[in-house]
Design a protein around this motif. Structure first.
Motif: not given
Length: 161
Positions: A77, A79, A89, A91, A93, A102, A104, A111
């Motif tokens: 993802d 950011q 990064c 992630v 989920s 989540e 992340k 994390w």
């Protein structure tokens, strides 16, 4: 983990959280119902089967959730990273009746975990973890905290903002 579901008309509700678990729709030929689950991520198919009567739908949906417990899904993802613009990064989920979780990775490699918009805290401060595995383990232990009068574990972790 078993989920207790109840029927309300053509809908099925997760008893502990009050979240919608699924529904049925009559088939066009009038000879049964299609059974659909509600606990889906984007672009996931929701129909899980067909039954002859609406009374068969609840056991089918319960069995489906028993055999398909929510799993952690890994994705990359972007950011916003300030002057660096968008940075990628990792992630993890998980969608469940207790929320969308989540885990992340931050820029420093640590994390963090969230449930919907709530951060995972330890003794009132946002907690970081050295690995995704440890973060997911703690999240799994605390997924029900504060939901439907479920008592929180007394180990310092809690969900908050």
């Amino acid at each position: 983990m078993r989920y207790e579901l109840r029927q309300e008309g053509n809908n099925f509700i997760h008893v502990e959280t009050g979240q919608s678990a699924g529904y049925v729709t009559p088939l066009e030929n009038g000879r049964g119902f299609s059974v659909h689950r509600d606990l889906t991520e984007i672009n996931e198919r929701d129909q899980i089967g067909v039954v002859k009567s609406i009374q068969e739908a609840l056991p089918k949906l319960s069995y489906y959730y028993l055999k398909h417990l929510p799993k952690w899904v890994r994705r990359r993802d972007g950011q916003f990273g300030g002057d660096a613009g968008y940075v990628m990064c990792t992630v993890y989920s998980k969608w469940s009746f207790y929320g969308v979780f989540e885990v992340k990775q931050q820029e420093d490699g640590q994390w963090v975990a969230t449930r919907c918009t709530e951060k995972l805290l330890r003794d009132g401060e946002e907690v970081t973890f050295p690995t995704a595995e440890v973060a997911r383990y703690v999240v799994d232990r605390h997924k029900r905290d504060g939901i439907a009068n479920y008592p929180a574990l007394d180990d310092g972790y809690s969900w908050g903002n």
